[in-house]
Scaffold this motif. Structure first.
Motif, PDB file in Angstrom:
ATOM      1  N   PRO A 101       0.675  -1.267   0.199  1.00  0.00           N
ATOM      2  CA  PRO A 101      -0.131   0.215  -0.046  1.00  0.00           C
ATOM      3  C   PRO A 101       0.608   1.391  -0.042  1.00  0.00           C
ATOM      4  CG  PRO A 101      -0.286  -1.076   2.252  1.00  0.00           C
ATOM      5  CD  PRO A 101       0.690  -1.868   1.090  1.00  0.00           C
ATOM      6  N   ALA A 102       0.286   2.503  -0.132  1.00  0.00           N
ATOM      7  CA  ALA A 102       0.932   3.811  -0.271  1.00  0.00           C
ATOM      8  C   ALA A 102       1.719   3.865   1.114  1.00  0.00           C
ATOM      9  CB  ALA A 102       0.026   4.719  -0.487  1.00  0.00           C
ATOM     10  N   ASP A 103       1.217   3.505   2.242  1.00  0.00           N
ATOM     11  CA  ASP A 103       1.940   3.490   3.452  1.00  0.00           C
ATOM     12  C   ASP A 103       2.857   2.365   3.456  1.00  0.00           C
ATOM     13  OD1 ASP A 103       2.942   3.366   5.812  1.00  0.00           O
ATOM     14  OD2 ASP A 103       0.951   2.967   6.981  1.00  0.00           O
ATOM     15  N   PRO A 104       3.824   2.399   3.231  1.00  0.00           N
ATOM     16  CA  PRO A 104       5.008   1.124   2.940  1.00  0.00           C
ATOM     17  C   PRO A 104       5.171   0.505   4.080  1.00  0.00           C
ATOM     18  CG  PRO A 104       6.346   2.813   2.369  1.00  0.00           C
ATOM     19  CD  PRO A 104       4.841   3.316   2.740  1.00  0.00           C
ATOM     20  N   SER A 105       4.614   0.688   5.117  1.00  0.00           N
ATOM     21  CA  SER A 105       4.979   0.070   6.397  1.00  0.00           C
ATOM     22  C   SER A 105       4.772  -1.537   6.427  1.00  0.00           C
ATOM     23  CB  SER A 105       4.624   0.477   7.521  1.00  0.00           C
ATOM     24  OG  SER A 105       2.944   0.569   7.524  1.00  0.00           O
ATOM     25  N   LYS A 106       3.929  -2.081   5.689  1.00  0.00           N
ATOM     26  CA  LYS A 106       3.419  -3.369   5.404  1.00  0.00           C
ATOM     27  C   LYS A 106       3.475  -3.740   4.275  1.00  0.00           C
ATOM     28  CE  LYS A 106       0.257  -6.680   7.591  1.00  0.00           C
ATOM     29  NZ  LYS A 106      -0.916  -6.771   8.469  1.00  0.00           N
TER      30      LYS A 106
ATOM     31  N   GLY B 242      -7.160   2.582  -1.226  1.00  0.00           N
ATOM     32  CA  GLY B 242      -6.330   3.656  -1.599  1.00  0.00           C
ATOM     33  C   GLY B 242      -5.315   3.271  -2.618  1.00  0.00           C
ATOM     34  N   LYS B 243      -4.064   4.101  -3.045  1.00  0.00           N
ATOM     35  CA  LYS B 243      -3.244   3.573  -3.915  1.00  0.00           C
ATOM     36  C   LYS B 243      -2.215   2.384  -3.515  1.00  0.00           C
ATOM     37  CE  LYS B 243      -4.001   7.268  -6.465  1.00  0.00           C
ATOM     38  NZ  LYS B 243      -4.723   7.319  -7.751  1.00  0.00           N
ATOM     39  N   GLY B 244      -1.630   1.791  -4.206  1.00  0.00           N
ATOM     40  CA  GLY B 244      -0.655   0.977  -3.822  1.00  0.00           C
ATOM     41  C   GLY B 244      -0.012   0.357  -5.160  1.00  0.00           C
TER      42      GLY B 244
END
Length: 126
Positions: A66-71, A98-100
Protein backbone atom coordinates in the motif's frame (compact mmCIF):
# COMPACT_ATOMS: atom_id res chain seq x y z
CA UNK A 1 -24.17 -6.99 -37.49
CA UNK A 2 -22.70 -6.32 -34.00
CA UNK A 3 -19.36 -7.92 -33.14
CA UNK A 4 -19.55 -10.94 -30.81
CA UNK A 5 -17.96 -10.01 -27.47
CA UNK A 6 -19.43 -12.87 -25.43
CA UNK A 7 -15.96 -14.41 -25.00
CA UNK A 8 -14.67 -11.35 -23.09
CA UNK A 9 -14.17 -11.65 -19.36
CA UNK A 10 -14.65 -8.38 -17.52
CA UNK A 11 -12.51 -7.87 -14.45
CA UNK A 12 -13.88 -6.75 -11.07
CA UNK A 13 -13.87 -2.97 -10.68
CA UNK A 14 -12.73 -2.93 -7.04
CA UNK A 15 -9.06 -2.50 -8.04
CA UNK A 16 -8.20 -0.12 -10.89
CA UNK A 17 -4.78 -0.21 -12.60
CA UNK A 18 -3.14 3.16 -13.23
CA UNK A 19 0.42 2.51 -14.40
CA UNK A 20 2.49 -0.48 -15.50
CA UNK A 21 6.28 -0.75 -15.06
CA UNK A 22 7.18 -3.89 -17.03
CA UNK A 23 10.53 -5.66 -17.41
CA UNK A 24 10.98 -8.58 -19.82
CA UNK A 25 14.15 -10.66 -20.26
CA UNK A 26 13.89 -12.92 -23.32
CA UNK A 27 15.88 -16.12 -23.79
CA UNK A 28 15.92 -16.58 -27.58
CA UNK A 29 17.68 -19.93 -27.35
CA UNK A 30 14.88 -21.56 -25.32
CA UNK A 31 11.99 -19.34 -26.55
CA UNK A 32 11.16 -18.31 -22.98
CA UNK A 33 11.15 -15.06 -21.06
CA UNK A 34 11.28 -13.97 -17.45
CA UNK A 35 9.38 -10.90 -16.41
CA UNK A 36 8.37 -8.66 -13.61
CA UNK A 37 5.76 -5.94 -13.41
CA UNK A 38 4.95 -3.27 -10.87
CA UNK A 39 1.36 -2.15 -11.34
CA UNK A 40 0.31 1.03 -9.57
CA UNK A 41 -3.31 0.46 -8.58
CA UNK A 42 -6.12 2.25 -6.80
CA UNK A 43 -8.02 -0.09 -4.47
CA UNK A 44 -11.56 1.33 -4.69
CA UNK A 45 -13.16 -1.13 -2.27
CA UNK A 46 -11.50 -3.18 0.47
CA UNK A 47 -10.82 -6.65 -0.96
CA UNK A 48 -8.69 -9.70 -0.32
CA UNK A 49 -8.10 -10.50 -4.01
CA UNK A 50 -6.94 -8.90 -7.24
CA UNK A 51 -7.79 -10.40 -10.64
CA UNK A 52 -5.88 -9.64 -13.84
CA UNK A 53 -5.89 -10.88 -17.41
CA UNK A 54 -3.06 -13.29 -18.19
CA UNK A 55 -2.27 -15.66 -21.02
CA UNK A 56 0.26 -18.47 -20.94
CA UNK A 57 2.19 -17.10 -17.95
CA UNK A 58 3.63 -19.04 -15.02
CA UNK A 59 3.34 -16.80 -11.97
CA UNK A 60 6.20 -17.15 -9.49
CA UNK A 61 5.10 -14.65 -6.86
CA UNK A 62 3.00 -11.57 -6.19
CA UNK A 63 2.83 -8.99 -3.41
CA UNK A 64 0.85 -5.83 -2.73
CA UNK A 65 2.38 -2.81 -1.02
CA UNK A 66 0.00 0.00 0.00
CA UNK A 67 0.94 3.69 -0.22
CA UNK A 68 1.96 3.45 3.44
CA UNK A 69 4.80 0.96 2.87
CA UNK A 70 5.08 -0.11 6.50
CA UNK A 71 3.45 -3.41 5.55
CA UNK A 72 3.25 -5.48 2.38
CA UNK A 73 0.95 -8.39 1.63
CA UNK A 74 2.26 -11.51 -0.14
CA UNK A 75 -0.28 -13.37 -2.24
CA UNK A 76 -0.97 -16.66 -0.47
CA UNK A 77 -3.17 -18.02 -3.27
CA UNK A 78 -2.53 -17.69 -7.00
CA UNK A 79 -5.33 -19.14 -9.11
CA UNK A 80 -5.07 -19.19 -12.92
CA UNK A 81 -8.15 -19.78 -15.05
CA UNK A 82 -6.80 -20.77 -18.46
CA UNK A 83 -10.10 -20.56 -20.38
CA UNK A 84 -10.98 -17.14 -18.96
CA UNK A 85 -7.35 -15.98 -19.35
CA UNK A 86 -7.33 -14.58 -15.81
CA UNK A 87 -5.24 -14.91 -12.69
CA UNK A 88 -6.61 -14.18 -9.22
CA UNK A 89 -4.21 -13.26 -6.45
CA UNK A 90 -5.62 -14.03 -3.00
CA UNK A 91 -4.32 -12.39 0.17
CA UNK A 92 -4.65 -13.51 3.80
CA UNK A 93 -5.75 -10.01 4.81
CA UNK A 94 -8.03 -7.41 3.27
CA UNK A 95 -6.10 -4.85 1.24
CA UNK A 96 -6.62 -1.25 2.37
CA UNK A 97 -8.51 1.23 0.20
CA UNK A 98 -6.22 3.66 -1.63
CA UNK A 99 -3.16 3.59 -3.84
CA UNK A 100 -0.65 0.78 -3.83
CA UNK A 101 1.67 -1.30 -5.99
CA UNK A 102 1.12 -4.90 -7.07
CA UNK A 103 4.44 -6.60 -7.92
CA UNK A 104 4.41 -9.83 -9.91
CA UNK A 105 7.27 -12.12 -11.01
CA UNK A 106 6.52 -14.48 -13.89
CA UNK A 107 7.83 -16.63 -16.74
CA UNK A 108 6.36 -17.14 -20.18
CA UNK A 109 6.85 -18.82 -23.54
CA UNK A 110 7.88 -16.88 -26.63
CA UNK A 111 5.34 -18.54 -28.87
CA UNK A 112 4.35 -17.73 -32.45
CA UNK A 113 0.62 -17.20 -31.78
CA UNK A 114 0.72 -13.39 -32.23
CA UNK A 115 -0.56 -12.73 -28.69
CA UNK A 116 1.31 -11.06 -25.86
CA UNK A 117 5.12 -11.12 -26.07
CA UNK A 118 5.70 -13.41 -29.06
CA UNK A 119 8.42 -14.39 -31.47
CA UNK A 120 8.45 -13.61 -35.15
CA UNK A 121 10.92 -13.54 -37.98
CA UNK A 122 11.53 -11.39 -40.97
CA UNK A 123 13.79 -11.25 -44.01
CA UNK A 124 15.82 -8.15 -44.71
CA UNK A 125 15.32 -7.19 -48.36
CA UNK A 126 18.89 -5.84 -48.70
Amino acid sequence: MPKDTSYRVLLPSDVQPEKYDLTLEPDFERFMFDGSVKITVDVQEATDSITLHTKELMIASAKFTPADPSKSFAANDIHIKVKEMTCAFGFAEVLPVGKGVLEIEFRGILNDKMAGFYRSQYTDSK
